[in-house]
Enzyme design. Structure first.
Site, PDB file in Angstrom:
ATOM      1  CD1 TRP A 296      36.405 109.739  26.056  1.00 46.12           C
ATOM      2  CD2 TRP A 296      35.595 110.312  28.054  1.00 46.12           C
ATOM      3  NE1 TRP A 296      36.163 108.582  26.758  1.00 46.12           N
ATOM      4  CE2 TRP A 296      35.658 108.908  27.974  1.00 46.12           C
ATOM      5  CE3 TRP A 296      35.103 110.906  29.229  1.00 46.12           C
ATOM      6  CZ2 TRP A 296      35.259 108.074  29.031  1.00 46.12           C
ATOM      7  CZ3 TRP A 296      34.698 110.084  30.278  1.00 46.12           C
ATOM      8  CH2 TRP A 296      34.776 108.700  30.170  1.00 46.12           C
TER       9      TRP A 296
ATOM     10  CG  ASP B 263      41.272 114.072  27.265  1.00 46.04           C
ATOM     11  OD1 ASP B 263      42.178 113.273  27.583  1.00 46.04           O
ATOM     12  OD2 ASP B 263      40.055 113.840  27.462  1.00 46.04           O
TER      13      ASP B 263
ATOM     14  CE  LYS C 142      40.497 105.158  29.053  1.00 49.53           C
ATOM     15  NZ  LYS C 142      40.125 106.559  28.898  1.00 49.53           N
TER      16      LYS C 142
HETATM   17  C1  LIG Z   1      38.908 107.425  29.492  1.00 50.85           C
HETATM   18  C2  LIG Z   1      38.945 108.852  29.023  1.00 50.85           C
HETATM   19  C3  LIG Z   1      38.579 109.932  29.845  1.00 50.85           C
HETATM   20  C4  LIG Z   1      38.034 109.740  31.233  1.00 50.85           C
HETATM   21  O1  LIG Z   1      39.024 109.370  32.101  1.00 50.85           O
HETATM   22  P1  LIG Z   1      38.719 109.163  33.664  1.00 50.85           P
HETATM   23  O2  LIG Z   1      40.094 108.941  34.186  1.00 50.85           O
HETATM   24  O3  LIG Z   1      37.822 107.986  33.779  1.00 50.85           O
HETATM   25  O4  LIG Z   1      38.100 110.404  34.183  1.00 50.85           O
HETATM   26  C5  LIG Z   1      38.709 111.200  29.341  1.00 50.85           C
HETATM   27  N1  LIG Z   1      39.156 111.430  28.089  1.00 50.85           N
HETATM   28  C6  LIG Z   1      39.496 110.416  27.264  1.00 50.85           C
HETATM   29  C7  LIG Z   1      39.986 110.727  25.893  1.00 50.85           C
HETATM   30  C8  LIG Z   1      39.406 109.099  27.701  1.00 50.85           C
HETATM   31  O5  LIG Z   1      39.754 108.092  26.885  1.00 50.85           O
END
Ligand SMILES: *Cc1c(COP(=O)(O)O)cnc(C)c1O
Length: 356
Positions: free
Chosen positions: A99, A166, A190
């Site tokens: 990511w 993030d 998540k």
């Molecule tokens: C799942 C995830 C993403 C991607 O998220 P999307 O909503 O599918 O774009 C980005 N960063 C992290 C840390 C993730 O776990």
């Protein structure tokens, strides 16, 4: 049979969230209509949006001068929105997984990217230390929890420049000093809600400093000004997010959630470390994620990995297959997962080990 949901995302939600969402799909706020068919500009939905924003601020103690946004496009959309809005000349990024690498790729479309450190050399099984963040960067971006590799930075790093994180897979699992950050973003699927909404917490005065024109939908100021109602927001995931936020508040807030999460992770890591059949892929305890526990079978037992997934499946355990770039197993222990599920997994590991 009771299911034990270890999926990495979309992932387990509280029964409170699921039940209230199901109820509102049938009758939303006594309107006699489904939440699926009500205007986002109705007073009933506006109340949902207002309370959801207020609860994010309350739970994370967001100071004055920040806006909480609920946007579409996933966390992946933030990989481009961040540099679009904040990168003038150069940005610094920490590469701790897939990511993070995806975020770096997008930032390169907007300017120079200084990757201050990377753990790619060891398949992202550790968090790099001792890196230097250049003081002439527009911001420093990092990923708090690396969902795929099971590493986590459970602290707010010191940064000489704007800080962007993030927090998709560990938001609401610890108190955060939001005042250190200019942008925090998190895809909801998540630890909060069904897929489709991303929370963004943005410092208002961090905006408006880049020279480029920004498309309306990708400009944070559009959504700050319109309270996430510039266009139709993802109403159902926002409704569900509100239920989870209420549930988190009811439980006692992020400190209580953190304690539960730490306990669950400690139990599972202990079981892995004391087993002869399993071993963790992240060896330094300081770097281990309490959200996503990654482990494999030792060389001697490697051939039994597939069999263990089936064995666990017979006990209602789902979602423990590791990401294809790591292999083995990944048990995601998000806030809604009860300790009971962790105990069931540990018992399955013990019984499987005894069997072989
Ligand atoms: C799942 C995830 C993403 C991607 O998220 P999307 O909503 O599918 O774009 C980005 N960063 C992290 C840390 C993730 O776990």
């Amino acid at each position: 049979m009771k299911k034990h949901n270890f999926y990495a995302g979309p992932s387990i939600l509280s029964q409170y969230t699921i039940k209230n969402t199901a109820d509102a799909i049938l009758n939303f706020a006594d309107t006699g209509l489904s939440v699926l068919e009500v205007s986002h500009r109705s007073k009933e939905f506006q109340a949902v949006m207002d309370e959801a924003q207020a609860l994010v601020k309350e739970l994370l103690e967001v100071p004055e001068g920040y806006s909480v946004l609920f946007l579409g496009g996933g966390a992946s959309m933030q990989f481009c929105m961040v540099p679009y809005n904040l990168l003038n000349r150069k940005a610094a990024y920490l590469e701790t997984g897939t990511w993070a690498a995806n975020a770096i790729k997008e930032a390169r479309l907007f300017g120079e990217v200084d990757v201050v450190a990377s753990s790619r050399d060891a398949n992202f099984t550790y968090i790099p230390k001792g890196y230097v963040i250049p003081s002439d960067a527009d911001y420093f971006h990092f990923t708090t929890n690396n969902t795929i590799y099971g590493t986590e930075m459970r602290y707010d790093p010191e940064s000489p420049v704007r800080l962007v994180a993030d927090m998709s897979s560990d938001i609401f699992s610890r108190p955060v000093d939001v005042s250190k950050y200019d942008v925090i973003y998190a895809g909801a699927q998540k630890n909060l809600a069904p897929a489709g909404v991303t929370i963004v917490i943005v410092r208002d005065d961090a905006l408006g400093h880049v020279d480029r024109a920004i498309p309306t939908m990708l400009d944070y100021r559009t959504h700050v000004k319109k309270g996430s109602m510039f266009n139709t927001p993802p109403v159902l995931p926002i409704f569900s997010a509100l239920q989870t936020l209420r549930y988190y508040k009811e439980l006692g807030g992020v400190k209580v959630l953190e304690k539960m999460d730490l306990d669950k992770a400690a139990r599972l890591y202990d079981a892995i470390d004391s087993s002869r059949m399993f071993e963790g892929t992240v060896t330094d305890p300081a770097d281990r994620s309490i959200m996503n526990v990654c482990f494999v079978m030792t060389a001697e037992y490697k051939a039994l990995e597939k069999e263990f997934i089936d064995f666990a499946g017979e006990r209602g355990i789902v979602g423990i297959k590791g990401h294809r770039s790591v292999g083995g197993f990944r048990a995601s222990l998000y806030n809604a997962l009860p300790m009971e599920s962790v105990e069931v997994l540990i018992q399955a590991m013990k019984d499987f080990e005894a069997k072989h």
